[in-house]
Design a protein around this motif. Sequence first.
Motif, short mmCIF file in Angstrom:
data_model
loop_
_atom_site.label_atom_id
_atom_site.label_comp_id
_atom_site.label_asym_id
_atom_site.label_seq_id
_atom_site.Cartn_x
_atom_site.Cartn_y
_atom_site.Cartn_z
N UNK A 72 18.79 -0.32 -1.13
CA UNK A 72 19.59 0.86 -1.69
C UNK A 72 21.32 0.52 -2.01
N UNK A 73 21.57 -0.59 -1.03
CA UNK A 73 23.17 -0.81 -1.26
C UNK A 73 23.15 -1.54 -2.36
N UNK A 74 22.21 -2.29 -3.08
CA UNK A 74 22.04 -3.13 -4.07
C UNK A 74 22.14 -2.12 -5.43
N UNK A 75 21.13 -1.13 -5.22
CA UNK A 75 21.23 -0.22 -6.40
C UNK A 75 22.39 0.76 -6.68
N UNK A 76 23.22 1.04 -5.40
CA UNK A 76 24.41 1.86 -5.53
C UNK A 76 25.50 0.96 -6.14
N UNK A 77 25.60 -0.15 -5.83
CA UNK A 77 26.42 -1.27 -6.50
C UNK A 77 26.16 -1.08 -8.07
N UNK A 78 25.13 -1.42 -8.24
CA UNK A 78 24.95 -1.53 -9.86
C UNK A 78 25.30 -0.12 -10.45
N UNK A 79 24.96 0.92 -10.06
CA UNK A 79 25.07 2.16 -10.61
C UNK A 79 26.78 2.48 -10.38
N UNK A 80 27.45 1.92 -9.43
CA UNK A 80 28.97 2.23 -9.45
C UNK A 80 29.56 1.33 -10.51
N UNK A 81 29.12 0.23 -10.70
CA UNK A 81 29.79 -0.68 -11.72
C UNK A 81 29.40 -0.27 -13.23
N UNK A 82 28.16 0.39 -13.45
CA UNK A 82 27.85 0.75 -14.87
C UNK A 82 28.76 2.26 -14.87
N UNK A 83 28.86 2.85 -13.91
CA UNK A 83 29.51 4.20 -13.98
C UNK A 83 31.09 3.92 -14.43
N UNK A 84 31.52 2.89 -13.97
CA UNK A 84 33.08 2.65 -14.08
C UNK A 84 33.11 2.25 -15.44
N UNK A 85 32.08 1.47 -16.00
CA UNK A 85 32.24 1.10 -17.54
C UNK A 85 32.09 2.24 -18.61
N UNK A 86 30.93 3.10 -18.13
CA UNK A 86 30.81 4.02 -19.09
C UNK A 86 31.82 5.15 -18.92
N UNK A 87 32.54 5.29 -17.95
CA UNK A 87 33.69 6.36 -17.88
C UNK A 87 34.90 5.78 -18.40
N UNK A 88 35.19 4.70 -18.37
CA UNK A 88 36.32 3.78 -18.90
C UNK A 88 36.61 3.91 -20.26
N UNK A 89 35.39 3.61 -20.99
CA UNK A 89 35.32 3.42 -22.59
C UNK A 89 35.52 5.05 -23.10
N UNK A 90 36.19 5.24 -24.40
CA UNK A 90 36.31 6.57 -24.91
C UNK A 90 35.05 7.19 -25.38
N UNK A 91 34.70 8.22 -25.46
CA UNK A 91 33.44 8.77 -26.09
C UNK A 91 33.93 9.25 -27.34
N UNK A 92 33.19 9.01 -28.31
CA UNK A 92 33.65 9.23 -29.71
C UNK A 92 33.59 10.79 -29.91
N UNK A 93 33.06 11.73 -29.24
CA UNK A 93 33.02 13.02 -29.43
C UNK A 93 34.02 13.91 -28.72
N UNK A 94 34.65 13.05 -27.69
CA UNK A 94 35.51 13.93 -27.06
C UNK A 94 37.04 13.61 -27.28
N UNK A 95 37.24 12.54 -28.14
CA UNK A 95 38.66 12.14 -28.37
C UNK A 95 39.12 12.69 -29.61
N UNK A 96 40.42 12.49 -29.95
CA UNK A 96 40.96 13.11 -31.31
C UNK A 96 40.29 12.42 -32.57
N UNK A 97 40.29 13.27 -33.47
CA UNK A 97 39.54 12.65 -34.66
C UNK A 97 40.07 11.27 -35.47
#
Length: 639
Positions: A52-77
């Motif tokens: 469970x600890x390894x699973x949480x670590x993988x999810x935490x790192x991947x969530x940080x990457x997905x949240x840092x990069x801008x979303x094409x549909x939610x930023x200014x045109x």
Amino acid sequence: MALYNFKRIQVVPSANDFLDIVLSKTQRKTPTVIHPGYKISRIRQFYMRKVKFTQDNFEEKLNAILEDFPKMDSIHPFYSDLMNILYDKDHYKLALGQLNTARHLISAVGKDYARLLKFGDSLYRCKQLKRAAMGRMATIMKRQKDSLAYLEQVRQHLSRLPSIDPNTRTLIVCGYPNVGKSSFMNKVTRADVDVQPYAFTTKSLFVGHMDYKYLRWQVIDTPGILDHPLEDRNTIEMQSITALAHLRACVMFFIDLSEQCGYSIASQVSLYNSIRPLFATKPTMLVVSKIDTMRLENVDEETRQLIESLLKEPNVQMSQLSTFTDEGVMETRNQACERLLATRVESKLKGHKINDVLNRLHLAQPSKREGVERPPCIPQAALARKKYDPEDPKRRRLERDIEVEQGGPGVFSVDLKKNYMLKDDDWKYDTVPEIMEGKNVVDFVDPEIEERLEALEREEDRLVEQGYYELEEESDDSDDAQIRRTAKSIRERKAIISEKRRILKGTQTAILPQKVRNRMATSDDLKNHLSSLGLDETISTNTARSRSRAPKRARSPSRAESMAREASVAARAQSVIRDRSQVGLRSEVARQKTRKLKQLSERSRNLAARQGEADRAITSSKPKHLFVGKRGVGKADRR
């Protein structure tokens, strides 16, 4: 603006580094010791915790990457199209989507193996399930090697992009290559854009900032644009097209009449007409550059008509400048800023938000009283008040006029007493009485002291002229000399006494309290103790008696007797007391034990004495916190 700060995106590790980070954190943050003798519930919990600890670590790192990069549909045109041009929108979305899928797969693997571990019946089976879970998670992450590498390249390029606020006051400089766009930006902002005498020196968007009317403005220098179809334009040109299409700004299109840029005036006009639909609704400035070489008045009639045809639209104005001589640079900047401000105010008045602003404004109107109308008006005194004119003879004299008359700054001193409000104006410059001990000092000053002082000075000058002070002083008589010698000897004696007292003060010992002295052993106690040890008790009696008896005043011995006594004392001291630490010990065994303890106690001090300030002290060769609870080099099957 914080929404588009791409420099805060964290580094994306490679697939191997990703696994090393997560698995080493699992090893460091979870227990590492398990034995077959433990209860099976404890063994299951041990390995479930790791999964469970390894699973949480993988999810935490991947969530940080997905949240840092801008979303094409939610930023200014503007940023959405810019990223599409630079990185390909489909490829970018595909990479983020693969990481999101990997996160879900790792979560499913962790849940499945945690469920299987609940049914493990031995340490070996639980361990194998744990290994299988971590192996499947690692395999999933290794498959994301290309996506992680691509996102790291995107992150590095995003961090180098300028921070452009799409909603602030903006001036966009565009036109053919080498027409003077970067030179104009370097003049009006604090930016330092590279300027070279060849085309396409600027290959990306550059942003500079300036202040106008106490407001912050951003000026965007765009790469040069060529006149060809949109689908034939490259990445560099498409950055300029994106900025022109999406940013609310004043567009400044530069035209080089001297044709030193390498393109004819007709080509530049054709480019303007081809990109005009991108900024048709925005305020536009047609800027004629390099007027130090060629002015609009000097071109032929056909060319002038071609350029003037561009001014037929209502929101297009023309200005001329030369960045070489600075002629018209500031005027062009101010004109563009004023046009943009007027456009922004007009758009806000047309919007629906203006009603909310007007609802918060209230204009107070005076009510009609006593049948008299009281319309708003400006007082006549305010209308008649003139601006300060230093040449007007009827103007009011100011403090600076008085300053100039009395010597100017540094010489003039402000009169602070002239505005005092007193009963009588003659009192303004009176001396303030000085009170000391309840009495006025002025009452005790002789009013004729000035005259008396002058008389004393005249008398002193007369005595100096007569040579009164040059006479030799009379020699001291014998009584004065005797007094001086006596006083000198008294001072020397007092100094000696003071020095002795200072020395004795440093050697004084503490006085024991009466209670402590009452508890101390007496001479009888000492005799009994010596008798129990088999020693002669008369030694202590004679010693105490000799110490307590006051010394008698003996006759002064002769020189021979003194020398003999000193020799005997030295011989006795050398023969009896060789080492004071051995005095009072009864046997050689006790003396050896004492000597050994003394050497042991001195060892640490001797070691410290040989150390210098730069010596490195290693107190422990194996620090406990680095070696306790760590795995050895043997087999790990028991885990």
